[in-house]
Design a protein around this motif. Structure first.
Motif, PDB file in Angstrom:
ATOM      1  N   ARG A  80      43.167  28.054  45.442  1.00 58.83           N
ATOM      2  CA  ARG A  80      43.320  29.402  45.999  1.00 58.83           C
ATOM      3  C   ARG A  80      43.650  29.343  47.488  1.00 58.83           C
ATOM      4  NH1 ARG A  80      38.240  33.021  45.593  1.00 58.83           N
ATOM      5  NH2 ARG A  80      37.572  31.572  47.209  1.00 58.83           N
ATOM      6  N   ALA A  81      43.067  28.385  48.203  1.00 62.29           N
ATOM      7  CA  ALA A  81      43.306  28.266  49.644  1.00 62.29           C
ATOM      8  C   ALA A  81      44.776  28.029  49.965  1.00 62.29           C
ATOM      9  CB  ALA A  81      42.459  27.138  50.221  1.00 62.29           C
ATOM     10  N   ALA A  86      44.131  33.644  48.974  1.00 61.27           N
ATOM     11  CA  ALA A  86      43.145  33.288  49.996  1.00 61.27           C
ATOM     12  C   ALA A  86      42.944  34.433  50.987  1.00 61.27           C
ATOM     13  CB  ALA A  86      43.578  32.026  50.735  1.00 61.27           C
ATOM     14  N   ARG A  87      43.983  35.262  51.158  1.00 60.15           N
ATOM     15  CA  ARG A  87      43.923  36.357  52.124  1.00 60.15           C
ATOM     16  C   ARG A  87      44.148  37.731  51.490  1.00 60.15           C
ATOM     17  NH1 ARG A  87      46.600  32.286  53.275  1.00 60.15           N
ATOM     18  NH2 ARG A  87      48.654  33.103  52.837  1.00 60.15           N
ATOM     19  N   ASN A  88      44.243  37.789  50.183  1.00 57.74           N
ATOM     20  CA  ASN A  88      44.545  39.037  49.483  1.00 57.74           C
ATOM     21  C   ASN A  88      43.371  40.011  49.607  1.00 57.74           C
ATOM     22  OD1 ASN A  88      44.846  40.982  47.306  1.00 57.74           O
ATOM     23  ND2 ASN A  88      46.495  39.659  46.565  1.00 57.74           N
ATOM     24  N   ARG A  89      43.628  41.214  50.115  1.00 52.64           N
ATOM     25  CA  ARG A  89      42.557  42.189  50.328  1.00 52.64           C
ATOM     26  C   ARG A  89      42.179  42.929  49.044  1.00 52.64           C
ATOM     27  NH1 ARG A  89      45.792  44.442  54.661  1.00 52.64           N
ATOM     28  NH2 ARG A  89      45.844  42.830  56.228  1.00 52.64           N
ATOM     29  N   LEU A  97      33.200  28.811  47.047  1.00 52.36           N
ATOM     30  CA  LEU A  97      33.641  27.598  46.345  1.00 52.36           C
ATOM     31  C   LEU A  97      35.149  27.426  46.483  1.00 52.36           C
ATOM     32  CD1 LEU A  97      31.574  27.839  43.040  1.00 52.36           C
ATOM     33  CD2 LEU A  97      31.304  26.154  44.873  1.00 52.36           C
ATOM     34  N   PRO A  98      35.631  26.186  46.516  1.00 50.50           N
ATOM     35  CA  PRO A  98      37.070  25.926  46.615  1.00 50.50           C
ATOM     36  C   PRO A  98      37.755  26.103  45.249  1.00 50.50           C
ATOM     37  CG  PRO A  98      35.892  23.854  46.578  1.00 50.50           C
ATOM     38  CD  PRO A  98      34.846  24.938  46.590  1.00 50.50           C
ATOM     39  N   VAL A  99      37.793  27.357  44.787  1.00 52.18           N
ATOM     40  CA  VAL A  99      38.323  27.659  43.453  1.00 52.18           C
ATOM     41  C   VAL A  99      39.833  27.444  43.375  1.00 52.18           C
ATOM     42  CG1 VAL A  99      36.499  29.361  43.079  1.00 52.18           C
ATOM     43  CG2 VAL A  99      38.731  30.119  43.865  1.00 52.18           C
ATOM     44  N   TRP A 100      40.322  27.299  42.158  1.00 57.35           N
ATOM     45  CA  TRP A 100      41.751  27.248  41.883  1.00 57.35           C
ATOM     46  C   TRP A 100      42.146  28.566  41.256  1.00 57.35           C
ATOM     47  CZ3 TRP A 100      45.118  22.598  40.868  1.00 57.35           C
ATOM     48  CH2 TRP A 100      44.766  21.538  41.719  1.00 57.35           C
ATOM     49  N   SER A 101      43.323  29.049  41.598  1.00 63.60           N
ATOM     50  CA  SER A 101      43.851  30.299  41.055  1.00 63.60           C
ATOM     51  C   SER A 101      44.908  30.018  39.993  1.00 63.60           C
ATOM     52  CB  SER A 101      44.491  31.136  42.174  1.00 63.60           C
ATOM     53  OG  SER A 101      43.527  31.540  43.106  1.00 63.60           O
ATOM     54  N   LEU A 102      44.804  30.733  38.877  1.00 63.26           N
ATOM     55  CA  LEU A 102      45.776  30.697  37.789  1.00 63.26           C
ATOM     56  C   LEU A 102      46.350  32.101  37.723  1.00 63.26           C
ATOM     57  CD1 LEU A 102      47.145  29.710  35.180  1.00 63.26           C
ATOM     58  CD2 LEU A 102      44.949  29.970  34.015  1.00 63.26           C
ATOM     59  N   VAL A 135      35.907  25.548  39.897  1.00 63.81           N
ATOM     60  CA  VAL A 135      36.040  26.830  39.197  1.00 63.81           C
ATOM     61  C   VAL A 135      37.516  27.199  39.145  1.00 63.81           C
ATOM     62  CG1 VAL A 135      35.489  29.317  39.319  1.00 63.81           C
ATOM     63  CG2 VAL A 135      33.782  27.648  40.038  1.00 63.81           C
ATOM     64  N   VAL A 136      37.927  27.845  38.049  1.00 65.56           N
ATOM     65  CA  VAL A 136      39.277  28.406  37.968  1.00 65.56           C
ATOM     66  C   VAL A 136      39.134  29.924  37.901  1.00 65.56           C
ATOM     67  CG1 VAL A 136      41.400  28.597  36.606  1.00 65.56           C
ATOM     68  CG2 VAL A 136      40.251  26.393  36.801  1.00 65.56           C
ATOM     69  N   GLU A 137      39.920  30.599  38.717  1.00 70.86           N
ATOM     70  CA  GLU A 137      39.975  32.062  38.702  1.00 70.86           C
ATOM     71  C   GLU A 137      41.318  32.510  38.148  1.00 70.86           C
ATOM     72  OE1 GLU A 137      37.364  33.576  42.521  1.00 70.86           O
ATOM     73  OE2 GLU A 137      39.539  33.722  42.630  1.00 70.86           O
ATOM     74  N   ALA A 138      41.302  33.674  37.491  1.00 73.82           N
ATOM     75  CA  ALA A 138      42.536  34.325  37.040  1.00 73.82           C
ATOM     76  C   ALA A 138      42.389  35.807  37.350  1.00 73.82           C
ATOM     77  CB  ALA A 138      42.739  34.094  35.553  1.00 73.82           C
ATOM     78  N   TYR A 139      43.504  36.513  37.399  1.00 74.93           N
ATOM     79  CA  TYR A 139      43.514  37.926  37.787  1.00 74.93           C
ATOM     80  C   TYR A 139      44.324  38.732  36.775  1.00 74.93           C
ATOM     81  CZ  TYR A 139      42.659  34.846  41.711  1.00 74.93           C
ATOM     82  OH  TYR A 139      42.207  33.819  42.490  1.00 74.93           O
ATOM     83  N   PRO A 140      43.898  38.671  35.492  1.00 72.29           N
ATOM     84  CA  PRO A 140      44.694  39.290  34.436  1.00 72.29           C
ATOM     85  C   PRO A 140      44.586  40.809  34.387  1.00 72.29           C
ATOM     86  CG  PRO A 140      42.655  38.475  33.529  1.00 72.29           C
ATOM     87  CD  PRO A 140      42.691  38.050  34.983  1.00 72.29           C
ATOM     88  N   LEU A 141      45.459  41.373  33.562  1.00 71.33           N
ATOM     89  CA  LEU A 141      45.437  42.806  33.305  1.00 71.33           C
ATOM     90  C   LEU A 141      44.290  43.117  32.358  1.00 71.33           C
ATOM     91  CD1 LEU A 141      49.244  43.394  32.636  1.00 71.33           C
ATOM     92  CD2 LEU A 141      48.000  43.642  34.780  1.00 71.33           C
TER      93      LEU A 141
END
Length: 189
Positions: A80-81, A86-89, A97-102, A135-141
């Motif tokens: 994500r960094a 990393a900066r999305n409001r 945590l140093p997560v990964w974004s999917l 950790v893996v993060e996702a931002y689904p609908l």
């Protein structure tokens, strides 16, 4: 048989997410990966060159699904960094945590409905795990049973991430195609 592996072959990445015309300026999965100013200045072939460079770096910029030798799907995943998340409001940070974004899943027309998006999510998680992501993060609908325009479904659907073991961690103020996006996570520790 679908095989998913790191996206290190630029021509295969281009076949799945690149423009039909090399001079076109399309996302090429850069809009969340690089700062907006850079994203807005890269035009046509410059975008291809940038993605080609990413394919040579470690870690690779994502994973590709293959049906035999044919690339049929893509998932973008990175720390994500190293992304605009990393900066999305609109998308909160749950912890430090140093997560990964999917954030992007794409299956080529003619190959949809075969479980490729599920294979991409699983392989992206494995890719992050191999690269020591906690950790893996996702931002689904969060679309429920409502149909989603396929051009806007790149963020993924909540139900697909739930099937992969992700759980909702937070609401966001982001929407896509009229649907709210939620933050989902999968702990790899």
């Amino acid at each position: 048989m679908i095989d998913v592996r790191p996206a290190t072959v630029f021509e295969d990445v281009r076949a799945v997410i690149g423009p039909k015309k090399p001079t076109s300026t399309v996302c090429f999965c850069l809009s969340y990966r690089i700062p907006s100013k850079l994203n807005n200045t890269l035009r046509g072939p410059e975008r291809s060159e940038y993605v080609e460079k990413l394919c040579k770096e470690k870690p690779a910029p994502g994973v590709l699904a293959y049906d035999g030798d044919t690339p049929v799907g893509w998932a973008a995943i990175a720390p994500r960094a190293a992304t605009t998340f990393a900066r999305n409001r609109k998308i909160p940070h749950v912890d430090d945590l140093p997560v990964w974004s999917l954030w992007c899943i794409r299956v080529r027309p003619g190959h949809r409905g075969q479980g490729i998006s599920h294979a991409l999510i699983a392989a992206a998680v494995d890719f992050a795990r191999t690269n020591n992501a906690p950790v893996v993060e996702a931002y689904p609908l969060d679309n429920g049973d409502t149909k989603v325009d396929l051009t806007m479904a790149y963020a993924g659907l909540r139900k697909n991430f739930e099937q992969a073991g992700f759980t909702k961690s937070a609401d966001t103020t982001s929407t896509l195609a009229g649907h709210p996006r939620i933050l989902m996570r999968l702990d790899l520790r």
